[in-house]
Design a protein around this motif. Structure first.
Motif, short mmCIF file in Angstrom:
data_model
loop_
_atom_site.label_atom_id
_atom_site.label_comp_id
_atom_site.label_asym_id
_atom_site.label_seq_id
_atom_site.Cartn_x
_atom_site.Cartn_y
_atom_site.Cartn_z
N GLY A 218 24.98 83.60 19.57
CA GLY A 218 23.97 84.37 18.87
C GLY A 218 22.62 84.33 19.57
N ASP A 219 21.86 85.40 19.40
CA ASP A 219 20.52 85.46 19.98
C ASP A 219 19.56 84.53 19.24
N VAL A 220 18.52 84.10 19.93
CA VAL A 220 17.47 83.33 19.28
C VAL A 220 16.77 84.23 18.27
N LEU A 221 16.66 83.75 17.04
CA LEU A 221 16.06 84.55 15.98
C LEU A 221 14.54 84.54 16.10
N PRO A 222 13.87 85.61 15.69
CA PRO A 222 12.40 85.62 15.76
C PRO A 222 11.81 84.58 14.82
N TYR A 223 10.65 84.08 15.21
CA TYR A 223 9.99 83.02 14.44
C TYR A 223 9.82 83.39 12.98
N GLU A 224 9.41 84.62 12.72
CA GLU A 224 9.12 85.04 11.34
C GLU A 224 10.35 84.91 10.44
N SER A 225 11.53 85.12 11.00
CA SER A 225 12.73 85.10 10.16
C SER A 225 13.20 83.68 9.85
N VAL A 226 12.79 82.70 10.66
CA VAL A 226 13.24 81.33 10.43
C VAL A 226 12.13 80.40 9.96
N ALA A 227 10.91 80.91 9.88
CA ALA A 227 9.80 80.06 9.45
C ALA A 227 10.06 79.37 8.11
N PRO A 228 10.63 80.06 7.09
CA PRO A 228 10.89 79.35 5.83
C PRO A 228 11.87 78.18 5.99
N ARG A 229 12.87 78.34 6.86
CA ARG A 229 13.81 77.25 7.10
C ARG A 229 13.14 76.08 7.81
N ILE A 230 12.27 76.41 8.76
CA ILE A 230 11.55 75.35 9.47
C ILE A 230 10.62 74.61 8.51
#
Length: 264
Positions: A218-230
């Motif tokens: 899978g491609d690296v996801l954009p920061y905005e889409s994973v910020a809540p998980r981080i």
């Protein structure tokens, strides 16, 4: 060295060896080192006693909450939760913290990897040494046939696999990260496309003769889409660190015998 059957005291409160032995069942350890489970259990009960003593010192009254459908906290569980809620004040991660965590390990935030694989499942119950020996012999024989003629994989899957996929020649269809048990996924990650694992893959279900047909990382996801998980990850880490520091503070002020808490 602390005797395995010694009692533990926390500020004069005794924790019996029997109670520690019961708790030790919840702390796995190598068969050759059962004392590790005992020590882990003794630490866990000593820390529990420290927390309950502190809750009593603060005059907290248990207010049990539901933790799942039909399941409610015990009074002690409620007191420990209430104490930690009152005592801990972890620092919330900043936007800069989130961004730094993302940039430090971008590969961690990829879309799921896609796999296409086939396998032949030879089941064996955990702990069944005799059954495992027989299945290992069967797997070795099947692998020898497949190595000689890879095209035989599908026919051998139909006649030998205990998985329903056997009727499809062992094909599992499209899988994504997390669809299989970790040891099976790790084995798929170790193969190149079209490769058959040189040795059977052991999982809780038995032995698998595994072939990887395709993999798409899978491609690296954009920061905005994973910020809540981080943010959730960092908040949990901050809470855990605050809880550890709080327990360390209590233990440094306490008189504990029978176990050392500095490695807890």
């Amino acid at each position: 060295m602390t005797p395995l059957l010694s009692d533990v005291t926390v500020n004069g409160e005794a924790i019996s060896a029997a109670a520690i032995a019961d708790e030790a069942q919840n702390h796995p350890a190598p068969k050759a080192k059962p004392g590790l489970a005992w020590v882990a259990a003794a630490r866990a009960l000593a820390i529990r006693a420290l927390l309950l003593q502190e809750a009593a010192r603060r005059g907290l009254t248990p207010d049990p909450q539901a933790v799942a459908e039909g399941q409610v906290e015990t009074a002690d569980e409620a007191l420990i939760r209430q104490l930690l809620d009152e005592a801990l004040d972890p620092v919330a991660p900043s936007d800069a913290d989130l961004r730094a965590a993302y940039e430090a390990a971008p590969d961690r935030w990829r879309a799921p990897t896609l796999y296409e694989a086939a396998h032949i499942l030879l089941p064996v119950r955990p702990g069944d040494a005799e059954g495992l020996a027989a299945v290992q012999a069967q797997a070795t024989a099947l692998l020898a046939q497949i190595t000689k003629d890879p095209r035989a994989f599908e026919a051998l899957a139909r006649s030998n696999s205990a998985c329903p996929s056997g009727q499809s020649g062992g094909r599992l269809g499209q899988l994504i990260s997390g669809d299989t048990v970790p040891e099976f996924e790790a084995a798929m990650d170790a193969l190149t496309e079209g490769e058959i694992a040189a040795t059977p893959v052991a999982t809780r279900y038995g032995l698998h003769i595994l072939r990887l047909d395709a993999r798409a990382i899978g491609d690296v996801l954009p920061y905005e889409s994973v910020a809540p998980r981080i943010q959730e990850m960092l908040e949990k880490a901050a809470w855990a660190n605050a809880a550890r520091d709080f327990v360390t503070q209590l233990s440094e002020q306490a008189t504990v015998t029978g176990v050392k808490l500095n490695a807890a």
